[in-house]
Design a protein around this motif. Structure first.
Motif, PDB file in Angstrom:
ATOM      1  N   THR A 114      26.461  -5.605 -18.427  1.00 29.99           N
ATOM      2  CA  THR A 114      25.207  -4.979 -18.851  1.00 29.99           C
ATOM      3  C   THR A 114      24.231  -4.959 -17.683  1.00 29.99           C
ATOM      4  N   ALA A 115      23.799  -3.764 -17.296  1.00 27.28           N
ATOM      5  CA  ALA A 115      22.860  -3.615 -16.192  1.00 27.28           C
ATOM      6  C   ALA A 115      22.200  -2.248 -16.325  1.00 27.28           C
ATOM      7  N   PHE A 116      21.318  -1.918 -15.389  1.00 27.58           N
ATOM      8  CA  PHE A 116      20.582  -0.659 -15.489  1.00 27.58           C
ATOM      9  C   PHE A 116      20.418  -0.017 -14.127  1.00 27.58           C
ATOM     10  N   CYS A 117      20.087   1.269 -14.151  1.00 29.38           N
ATOM     11  CA  CYS A 117      19.571   1.964 -12.978  1.00 29.38           C
ATOM     12  C   CYS A 117      18.500   2.923 -13.464  1.00 29.38           C
ATOM     13  N   GLU A 118      17.446   3.074 -12.656  1.00 24.88           N
ATOM     14  CA  GLU A 118      16.346   3.941 -13.052  1.00 24.88           C
ATOM     15  C   GLU A 118      16.030   4.950 -11.959  1.00 24.88           C
ATOM     16  N   HIS A 119      15.482   6.085 -12.390  1.00 24.18           N
ATOM     17  CA  HIS A 119      14.848   7.053 -11.494  1.00 24.18           C
ATOM     18  C   HIS A 119      13.392   7.128 -11.899  1.00 24.18           C
ATOM     19  N   SER A 120      12.507   6.747 -10.981  1.00 29.75           N
ATOM     20  CA  SER A 120      11.089   6.664 -11.277  1.00 29.75           C
ATOM     21  C   SER A 120      10.303   7.619 -10.385  1.00 29.75           C
ATOM     22  N   ASP A 121       9.390   8.357 -10.993  1.00 28.62           N
ATOM     23  CA  ASP A 121       8.520   9.295 -10.293  1.00 28.62           C
ATOM     24  C   ASP A 121       7.086   8.825 -10.483  1.00 28.62           C
ATOM     25  N   ASN A 122       6.489   8.331  -9.397  1.00 27.38           N
ATOM     26  CA  ASN A 122       5.149   7.727  -9.479  1.00 27.38           C
ATOM     27  C   ASN A 122       4.120   8.566  -8.742  1.00 27.38           C
ATOM     28  N   ARG A 123       2.985   8.726  -9.384  1.00 25.30           N
ATOM     29  CA  ARG A 123       1.796   9.286  -8.733  1.00 25.30           C
ATOM     30  C   ARG A 123       0.655   8.314  -8.978  1.00 25.30           C
ATOM     31  N   TRP A 124       0.305   7.605  -7.905  1.00 20.04           N
ATOM     32  CA  TRP A 124      -0.664   6.511  -8.069  1.00 20.04           C
ATOM     33  C   TRP A 124      -1.422   6.225  -6.780  1.00 20.04           C
TER      34      TRP A 124
ATOM     35  N   SER B 214       3.600   7.662 -18.438  1.00 18.59           N
ATOM     36  CA  SER B 214       2.190   7.275 -18.535  1.00 18.59           C
ATOM     37  C   SER B 214       1.321   8.211 -17.702  1.00 18.59           C
ATOM     38  N   ARG B 215       1.817   9.417 -17.429  1.00 11.96           N
ATOM     39  CA  ARG B 215       1.096  10.368 -16.596  1.00 11.96           C
ATOM     40  C   ARG B 215      -0.182  10.830 -17.300  1.00 11.96           C
ATOM     41  N   VAL B 216      -1.333  10.704 -16.627  1.00 13.61           N
ATOM     42  CA  VAL B 216      -2.632  11.104 -17.160  1.00 13.61           C
ATOM     43  C   VAL B 216      -3.048  12.414 -16.510  1.00 13.61           C
ATOM     44  N   LEU B 217      -3.155  13.459 -17.310  1.00 13.09           N
ATOM     45  CA  LEU B 217      -3.547  14.788 -16.831  1.00 13.09           C
ATOM     46  C   LEU B 217      -2.642  15.286 -15.708  1.00 13.09           C
ATOM     47  N   GLY B 218      -1.432  14.744 -15.643  1.00 14.29           N
ATOM     48  CA  GLY B 218      -0.499  15.161 -14.614  1.00 14.29           C
ATOM     49  C   GLY B 218      -0.823  14.644 -13.234  1.00 14.29           C
ATOM     50  N   LEU B 219      -1.838  13.788 -13.114  1.00 20.44           N
ATOM     51  CA  LEU B 219      -2.323  13.381 -11.801  1.00 20.44           C
ATOM     52  C   LEU B 219      -1.956  11.950 -11.426  1.00 20.44           C
ATOM     53  N   VAL B 220      -2.062  11.026 -12.375  1.00 18.73           N
ATOM     54  CA  VAL B 220      -1.830   9.612 -12.089  1.00 18.73           C
ATOM     55  C   VAL B 220      -0.918   9.031 -13.162  1.00 18.73           C
ATOM     56  N   GLY B 221       0.057   8.249 -12.745  1.00 15.93           N
ATOM     57  CA  GLY B 221       0.930   7.579 -13.699  1.00 15.93           C
ATOM     58  C   GLY B 221       2.384   7.685 -13.315  1.00 15.93           C
ATOM     59  N   ASN B 222       3.218   7.197 -14.196  1.00 16.18           N
ATOM     60  CA  ASN B 222       4.635   7.027 -13.931  1.00 16.18           C
ATOM     61  C   ASN B 222       5.466   7.769 -14.965  1.00 16.18           C
TER      62      ASN B 222
ATOM     63  N   VAL C 258       0.878  -1.167   0.000  1.00 20.23           N
ATOM     64  CA  VAL C 258       0.000   0.000   0.000  1.00 20.23           C
ATOM     65  C   VAL C 258       0.913   1.213   0.000  1.00 20.23           C
ATOM     66  N   TRP C 259       0.870   1.985  -1.081  1.00 23.16           N
ATOM     67  CA  TRP C 259       1.810   3.079  -1.281  1.00 23.16           C
ATOM     68  C   TRP C 259       1.147   4.432  -1.078  1.00 23.16           C
ATOM     69  N   PRO C 260       1.914   5.431  -0.629  1.00 23.55           N
ATOM     70  CA  PRO C 260       1.423   6.805  -0.676  1.00 23.55           C
ATOM     71  C   PRO C 260       1.186   7.225  -2.128  1.00 23.55           C
ATOM     72  N   TYR C 261       0.419   8.288  -2.310  1.00 25.39           N
ATOM     73  CA  TYR C 261       0.074   8.751  -3.656  1.00 25.39           C
ATOM     74  C   TYR C 261       1.311   9.105  -4.473  1.00 25.39           C
ATOM     75  N   HIS C 262       2.270   9.815  -3.886  1.00 31.08           N
ATOM     76  CA  HIS C 262       3.431  10.282  -4.648  1.00 31.08           C
ATOM     77  C   HIS C 262       4.708   9.746  -4.016  1.00 31.08           C
ATOM     78  N   GLU C 263       5.447   8.984  -4.765  1.00 32.49           N
ATOM     79  CA  GLU C 263       6.755   8.474  -4.340  1.00 32.49           C
ATOM     80  C   GLU C 263       7.686   8.439  -5.542  1.00 32.49           C
ATOM     81  N   ASP C 264       8.969   8.680  -5.305  1.00 30.65           N
ATOM     82  CA  ASP C 264       9.954   8.446  -6.354  1.00 30.65           C
ATOM     83  C   ASP C 264      11.119   7.676  -5.774  1.00 30.65           C
ATOM     84  N   TRP C 265      11.801   6.942  -6.613  1.00 31.40           N
ATOM     85  CA  TRP C 265      12.866   6.067  -6.130  1.00 31.40           C
ATOM     86  C   TRP C 265      13.925   5.849  -7.202  1.00 31.40           C
ATOM     87  N   TYR C 266      15.038   5.265  -6.755  1.00 31.36           N
ATOM     88  CA  TYR C 266      16.100   4.777  -7.635  1.00 31.36           C
ATOM     89  C   TYR C 266      16.183   3.262  -7.465  1.00 31.36           C
ATOM     90  N   TRP C 267      16.319   2.582  -8.597  1.00 31.10           N
ATOM     91  CA  TRP C 267      16.470   1.129  -8.569  1.00 31.10           C
ATOM     92  C   TRP C 267      17.490   0.724  -9.617  1.00 31.10           C
TER      93      TRP C 267
END
Length: 340
Positions: free
Chosen positions: A330-340, A295-303, A206-215
Motif C-alpha cells: 500500500t503506497a501512493f503517488c500524487e500529481h500536484s499543481d500549486n499556485r501559491w 483549494s484553488r481560489v478564483l483560479g489564482l491561489v491554491g492547490n 521559498v517557492w515560485p508562484y506556480h510549480e507542479d510536481w510528482y511525489w
C-alpha cells in the motif's frame, strides 16, 4: 548527479541561495529562517504527517506559508471515500507558528481553538500526535504514536530554483510504525504497527508562484520482518545535484537515480508504471483510491492534487545488489499543481 552532504553545512549563502545543493541520509543542512533574503510573504514552512494502513489514511498538518497558517486533521476511508476533516486557519502568520528549524530535534507544536486541538510531541524515539474536537458535527479524538528506529536514515534534499533567493529544503522520514486510535463518536479505528506506517514530509523554503510536481511514498513490513520504504519525486526546481529518489531497508537509505512514469493523466485510475534509469526501482501501482483535492481560489491561489493510493508490485534493488520483491504494498503517488 548524486552529491551527498556528509557534514554540517549552512543551507543558504549570504544571498539567500542554496550554498551546496544535494542530499543527505541524515539532515546535515543548517536551516535558519533569518538567513532567508526573499520577502517574508514568500516563505513557506510545513510539517505534514501521513499515516496509512490497508484501509485508512490520517493526515495531520502544521503549516505556516506566511500569508496564512493552519493546523489540520483529516481521516479518510479509502474503501468508501468517506472523509472527516477540520482545521484552524489564521491569516498573515509570517512565522508566528514557530515551526522547528530542525525536524529531528525534540520539540512540541500546538494549534488550538474552541472546537479543535492539534498537538505534536517529538522525541528521538517517537512522534506522538494528538487531535481532538468536532469535525462535520461529530466529536472525534485521535491519538497516534509513530516509532522511530534508532539511527533511522531518511532523505533530505536542498533544491535551488532558477529565481534568486528561492529554494526548497525537504526531509522525508519513512518507515515509522504507528500504534493508536481514531475515535469518532461510537466508532474506534485502531492502527497496528505491523500494518500501519507513517511518513513525515518536512518542508522549508521559498517557492515560485506556480510549480507542479510528482511525489510517491510508502512503507511496509516485508516477509523477512524488516521495514522497507521508498521516496520518489520530481518536477520542481533544479535537481541536477541529486535526484529525490531513495529506498529504505531496515533503517538504512539506498540512493537511486532518476525515475520516470508512464500513466494516463486523463484517467489516474489506470495503472501507473515506474522505471528508474539505473533499473533499481521497477514498480507498477494499481490504483484503488484517488484522494483528489482542490483549494484553488478564483483560479489564482491554491492547490489541485490527484493523490492516488494503490497496490504496488515490482522490484527494488539495494546498494549491494540485493533484489527485493515487492508484492501488494500500500503506497501512493500524487500529481500536484500549486499556485501559491
Amino acid at each position: 548527479m548524486q552529491r551527498e552532504i556528509t557534514s554540517p553545512t549552512r543551507l543558504l549563502d549570504q544571498s539567500g541561495n542554496v550554498a551546496q545543493p544535494g542530499y543527505c541520509k541524515k539532515n546535515y543542512y543548517i536551516y535558519r529562517r533569518k538567513d532567508i533574503r526573499a520577502p517574508q510573504l514568500r516563505i513557506k514552512e510545513w510539517d505534514f504527517y501521513q499515516i496509512s494502513d490497508p484501509r485508512y489514511t490520517v493526515q495531520i498538518t502544521f503549516a505556516d506559508i506566511s500569508m496564512g497558517g493552519a493546523g489540520s486533521f483529516c481521516l479518510f476511508d479509502r474503501a468508501t471515500g468517506k472523509k472527516l476533516e477540520t482545521a484552524k486557519v489564521s491569516l498573515l502568520t509570517l512565522g508566528r507558528m514557530h515551526l522547528p528549524e530542525d525536524a529531528n530535534r525534540p520539540h512540541s507544536l500546538r494549534v488550538q481553538n474552541k472546537n479543535f486541538l492539534l498537538r505534536a510531541d517529538v522525541t528521538e524515539e517517537k512522534r506522538v500526535l494528538h487531535a481532538a474536537g468536532k469535525a462535520g458535527g461529530k466529536d472525534f479524538c485521535c491519538d497516534l504514536t509513530l516509532f522511530v528506529k534508532k539511527d533511522l536514515e531518511s532523505l533530505t534534499m536542498a533544491v535551488p530554483f532558477k529565481q534568486n533567493g528561492h529554494f526548497y529544503l525537504n526531509q522525508k522520514i519513512n518507515c515509522m510504525p504507528v500504534r493508536g486510535t481514531v475515535c469518532i463518536e461510537n466508532q474506534t479505528i485502531a492502527f497496528d504497527p505491523k500494518t500501519a506506517f507513517g511518513v513525515l514530509d518536512w518542508g522549508r523554503g521559498v517557492w515560485p508562484y506556480h510549480e507542479d510536481w510528482y511525489w510517491g511514498n510508502g512503507s511496509t513490513l516485508l516477509p523477512d520482518g524488516r521495514l522497507f520504504g521508498f521516496e520518489i519525486g520530481w518536477g520542481f526546481g533544479d535537481m541536477s545535484a541529486a535526484s529525490e529518489n531513495m529506498l529504505f531497508y531496515d533503517g538504512k537509505a539506498h540512493k537511486i537515480g532518476a525515475v520516470s512514469l508512464d500513466y494516463d493523466p486523463g484517467d489516474p485510475m489506470k495503472p501507473w508504471v515506474f522505471h528508474s534509469d539505473d533499473r533499481r526501482f521497477e514498480m507498477t501501482m494499481t490504483p484503488e483510491y484517488d484522494n483528489y483535492t482542490s483549494s484553488r481560489v478564483l483560479g489564482l491561489v491554491g492547490n489541485r492534487c490527484h493523490q492516488v493510493f494503490g497496490k504496488w508490485n515490482g522490484i527494488a534493488v539495494l546498494d549491494d545488489g540485493t533484489v527485493l520483491s515487492i508484492e501488494n504494498m500500500t503506497a501512493f503517488c500524487e500529481h500536484s499543481d500549486n499556485r501559491w
